[in-house]
Design a protein around this motif. Structure first.
Motif, PDB file in Angstrom:
ATOM      1  N   GLN A  46       0.833  -1.200   0.000  1.00 18.76           N
ATOM      2  CA  GLN A  46       0.000   0.000   0.000  1.00 18.76           C
ATOM      3  C   GLN A  46       0.874   1.258   0.000  1.00 18.76           C
ATOM      4  O   GLN A  46       0.584   2.214  -0.723  1.00 18.76           O
ATOM      5  CB  GLN A  46      -0.931   0.001   1.203  1.00 18.76           C
ATOM      6  N   LEU A  47       1.942   1.257   0.781  1.00 17.12           N
ATOM      7  CA  LEU A  47       2.855   2.402   0.803  1.00 17.12           C
ATOM      8  C   LEU A  47       3.508   2.603  -0.561  1.00 17.12           C
ATOM      9  O   LEU A  47       3.655   3.737  -1.023  1.00 17.12           O
ATOM     10  CB  LEU A  47       3.924   2.222   1.880  1.00 17.12           C
ATOM     11  N   GLU A  48       3.894   1.507  -1.211  1.00 16.29           N
ATOM     12  CA  GLU A  48       4.490   1.603  -2.543  1.00 16.29           C
ATOM     13  C   GLU A  48       3.487   2.185  -3.540  1.00 16.29           C
ATOM     14  O   GLU A  48       3.842   3.032  -4.362  1.00 16.29           O
ATOM     15  CB  GLU A  48       4.958   0.223  -3.022  1.00 16.29           C
ATOM     16  N   GLN A  49       2.218   1.745  -3.449  1.00 11.30           N
ATOM     17  CA  GLN A  49       1.186   2.265  -4.342  1.00 11.30           C
ATOM     18  C   GLN A  49       0.958   3.751  -4.096  1.00 11.30           C
ATOM     19  O   GLN A  49       0.793   4.523  -5.039  1.00 11.30           O
ATOM     20  CB  GLN A  49      -0.121   1.494  -4.165  1.00 11.30           C
ATOM     21  N   GLU A  50       0.962   4.154  -2.828  1.00 16.39           N
ATOM     22  CA  GLU A  50       0.783   5.565  -2.507  1.00 16.39           C
ATOM     23  C   GLU A  50       1.950   6.392  -3.045  1.00 16.39           C
ATOM     24  O   GLU A  50       1.748   7.471  -3.592  1.00 16.39           O
ATOM     25  CB  GLU A  50       0.642   5.755  -1.001  1.00 16.39           C
ATOM     26  N   GLN A 108       3.842   5.645  -5.585  1.00 16.66           N
ATOM     27  CA  GLN A 108       3.711   5.673  -7.042  1.00 16.66           C
ATOM     28  C   GLN A 108       2.649   6.690  -7.453  1.00 16.66           C
ATOM     29  O   GLN A 108       2.847   7.457  -8.395  1.00 16.66           O
ATOM     30  CB  GLN A 108       3.344   4.282  -7.569  1.00 16.66           C
ATOM     31  N   GLN A 109       1.537   6.729  -6.731  1.00  8.54           N
ATOM     32  CA  GLN A 109       0.475   7.681  -7.036  1.00  8.54           C
ATOM     33  C   GLN A 109       0.963   9.108  -6.808  1.00  8.54           C
ATOM     34  O   GLN A 109       0.673   9.995  -7.621  1.00  8.54           O
ATOM     35  CB  GLN A 109      -0.751   7.401  -6.164  1.00  8.54           C
ATOM     36  N   ILE A 110       1.720   9.341  -5.753  1.00  8.99           N
ATOM     37  CA  ILE A 110       2.266  10.676  -5.478  1.00  8.99           C
ATOM     38  C   ILE A 110       3.217  11.089  -6.591  1.00  8.99           C
ATOM     39  O   ILE A 110       3.189  12.230  -7.065  1.00  8.99           O
ATOM     40  CB  ILE A 110       2.957  10.705  -4.095  1.00  8.99           C
ATOM     41  N   THR A 111       4.055  10.153  -7.043  1.00  6.14           N
ATOM     42  CA  THR A 111       4.991  10.453  -8.126  1.00  6.14           C
ATOM     43  C   THR A 111       4.236  10.826  -9.400  1.00  6.14           C
ATOM     44  O   THR A 111       4.582  11.799 -10.075  1.00  6.14           O
ATOM     45  CB  THR A 111       5.897   9.234  -8.392  1.00  6.14           C
ATOM     46  N   GLU A 112       3.182  10.064  -9.730  1.00  3.14           N
ATOM     47  CA  GLU A 112       2.379  10.364 -10.909  1.00  3.14           C
ATOM     48  C   GLU A 112       1.683  11.716 -10.777  1.00  3.14           C
ATOM     49  O   GLU A 112       1.627  12.494 -11.733  1.00  3.14           O
ATOM     50  CB  GLU A 112       1.342   9.261 -11.136  1.00  3.14           C
ATOM     51  N   LEU A 113       1.156  12.009  -9.594  1.00  2.00           N
ATOM     52  CA  LEU A 113       0.484  13.286  -9.383  1.00  2.00           C
ATOM     53  C   LEU A 113       1.458  14.457  -9.491  1.00  2.00           C
ATOM     54  O   LEU A 113       1.115  15.509 -10.047  1.00  2.00           O
ATOM     55  CB  LEU A 113      -0.224  13.303  -8.023  1.00  2.00           C
ATOM     56  N   GLU A 153      -7.452  22.850 -11.691  1.00  2.00           N
ATOM     57  CA  GLU A 153      -8.292  21.879 -10.997  1.00  2.00           C
ATOM     58  C   GLU A 153      -7.351  20.993 -10.199  1.00  2.00           C
ATOM     59  O   GLU A 153      -6.339  20.529 -10.723  1.00  2.00           O
ATOM     60  CB  GLU A 153      -9.077  21.028 -11.993  1.00  2.00           C
ATOM     61  N   TYR A 154      -7.691  20.757  -8.935  1.00  2.00           N
ATOM     62  CA  TYR A 154      -6.788  20.033  -8.042  1.00  2.00           C
ATOM     63  C   TYR A 154      -7.347  18.681  -7.638  1.00  2.00           C
ATOM     64  O   TYR A 154      -8.551  18.465  -7.613  1.00  2.00           O
ATOM     65  CB  TYR A 154      -6.526  20.851  -6.777  1.00  2.00           C
ATOM     66  N   GLN A 155      -6.408  17.783  -7.325  1.00  2.00           N
ATOM     67  CA  GLN A 155      -6.747  16.484  -6.750  1.00  2.00           C
ATOM     68  C   GLN A 155      -5.867  16.303  -5.520  1.00  2.00           C
ATOM     69  O   GLN A 155      -4.661  16.554  -5.570  1.00  2.00           O
ATOM     70  CB  GLN A 155      -6.492  15.355  -7.751  1.00  2.00           C
ATOM     71  N   ARG A 156      -6.475  15.860  -4.419  1.00  2.00           N
ATOM     72  CA  ARG A 156      -5.716  15.656  -3.185  1.00  2.00           C
ATOM     73  C   ARG A 156      -5.043  14.291  -3.227  1.00  2.00           C
ATOM     74  O   ARG A 156      -5.678  13.273  -3.477  1.00  2.00           O
ATOM     75  CB  ARG A 156      -6.621  15.757  -1.967  1.00  2.00           C
ATOM     76  N   GLY A 157      -3.751  14.288  -2.984  1.00  2.18           N
ATOM     77  CA  GLY A 157      -2.990  13.050  -2.993  1.00  2.18           C
ATOM     78  C   GLY A 157      -3.063  12.342  -1.654  1.00  2.18           C
ATOM     79  O   GLY A 157      -3.600  12.871  -0.681  1.00  2.18           O
ATOM     80  N   PRO A 158      -2.514  11.131  -1.562  1.00  4.13           N
ATOM     81  CA  PRO A 158      -2.523  10.375  -0.311  1.00  4.13           C
ATOM     82  C   PRO A 158      -1.763  11.064   0.809  1.00  4.13           C
ATOM     83  O   PRO A 158      -2.004  10.804   1.982  1.00  4.13           O
ATOM     84  CB  PRO A 158      -1.854   9.044  -0.668  1.00  4.13           C
ATOM     85  N   ASP A 159      -0.840  11.967   0.434  1.00  2.67           N
ATOM     86  CA  ASP A 159      -0.073  12.686   1.446  1.00  2.67           C
ATOM     87  C   ASP A 159      -0.786  13.951   1.916  1.00  2.67           C
ATOM     88  O   ASP A 159      -0.265  14.674   2.752  1.00  2.67           O
ATOM     89  CB  ASP A 159       1.319  13.034   0.905  1.00  2.67           C
ATOM     90  N   GLY A 160      -1.984  14.217   1.387  1.00  4.65           N
ATOM     91  CA  GLY A 160      -2.765  15.372   1.812  1.00  4.65           C
ATOM     92  C   GLY A 160      -2.473  16.641   1.028  1.00  4.65           C
ATOM     93  O   GLY A 160      -3.060  17.677   1.286  1.00  4.65           O
ATOM     94  N   THR A 161      -1.573  16.587   0.060  1.00  8.61           N
ATOM     95  CA  THR A 161      -1.214  17.750  -0.747  1.00  8.61           C
ATOM     96  C   THR A 161      -2.108  17.808  -1.981  1.00  8.61           C
ATOM     97  O   THR A 161      -2.438  16.775  -2.565  1.00  8.61           O
ATOM     98  CB  THR A 161       0.263  17.653  -1.191  1.00  8.61           C
TER      99      THR A 161
END
Length: 185
Positions: free
Chosen positions: A108-112, A114-119, A147-155
């Motif tokens: 799950q941390l790796e997926q998060e 990866q998602q942060i990197t893509e965002l 237009e914004y999207q909130r990432g898993p890190d809250g940014t």
């Protein structure tokens, strides 16, 4: 200097003039009968002790559930019910479960990440693209809006955007309107 303000002369009615009306309305209303005591039917359960509740089938209050909502391991349920088959095996199973959980957390941390990197990459791409629109549009372009999207890190990360461009004609000067539209295009 003393300033004294007089009270306004308002008649305050302290008598309860609606008492008779309320009493008459209460007498005219239908009297609601007191509820009759009911006896427990066969389908209703009676108060039980904890030991009796544990003996009931379908009672899995202390069971361990996994992420899908199913009982994680049958041996812990059997052990809770008082039927341990292999006490040494349950320790190994609990270690295996902890290992699986830690692997799931790592995944799950790796997926998060990866998602942060893509965002982050999308945010950079969108900001550069919209800034290019704003700079090319010159005086006819507004500032970029995103237009914004909130990432898993809250940014918040920009995932889309636009730049408003003035495409109205210049009244009385057709050549200036043509130059403006060429700039806009």
């Amino acid at each position: 200097m003393n300033i004294v303000t007089p009270f306004p002369s308002i008649n305050i009615n302290t008598a309860n003039v609606y008492t008779e009306t309320a009493r008459r309305d209460n007498q005219l209303r239908e009297v609601i009968p007191a509820p009759a005591s009911s006896s427990a039917s066969n389908t209703e359960t009676k108060a039980q002790s904890d030991a009796e509740k544990a003996k009931l089938p379908g009672s899995s209050d202390g069971a361990t559930y996994n992420a899908t909502g199913k009982i994680a391991d049958e041996k812990s349920v059997q052990q809770r019910d008082g039927n341990p088959e292999n006490p040494e095996g349950t320790e190994q199973e609990s270690e295996a479960i902890e290992k699986k959980e830690s692997e799931q957390e790592e995944l799950q941390l790796e997926q998060e990440q990866q998602q942060i990197t893509e965002l982050k990459a999308r945010d950079t791409e969108v900001r550069i693209h919209e800034q290019a629109h704003a700079s090319v549009g010159g005086q006819y372009a507004g500032s970029p809006s995103y237009e914004y999207q909130r990432g898993p890190d809250g940014t918040n990360y920009a995932v889309g955007g636009e730049v408003q461009i003035d495409v109205s004609e210049i009244p009385g000067d057709p050549q200036a309107t043509i130059d403006k539209m060429q700039t806009v295009r």
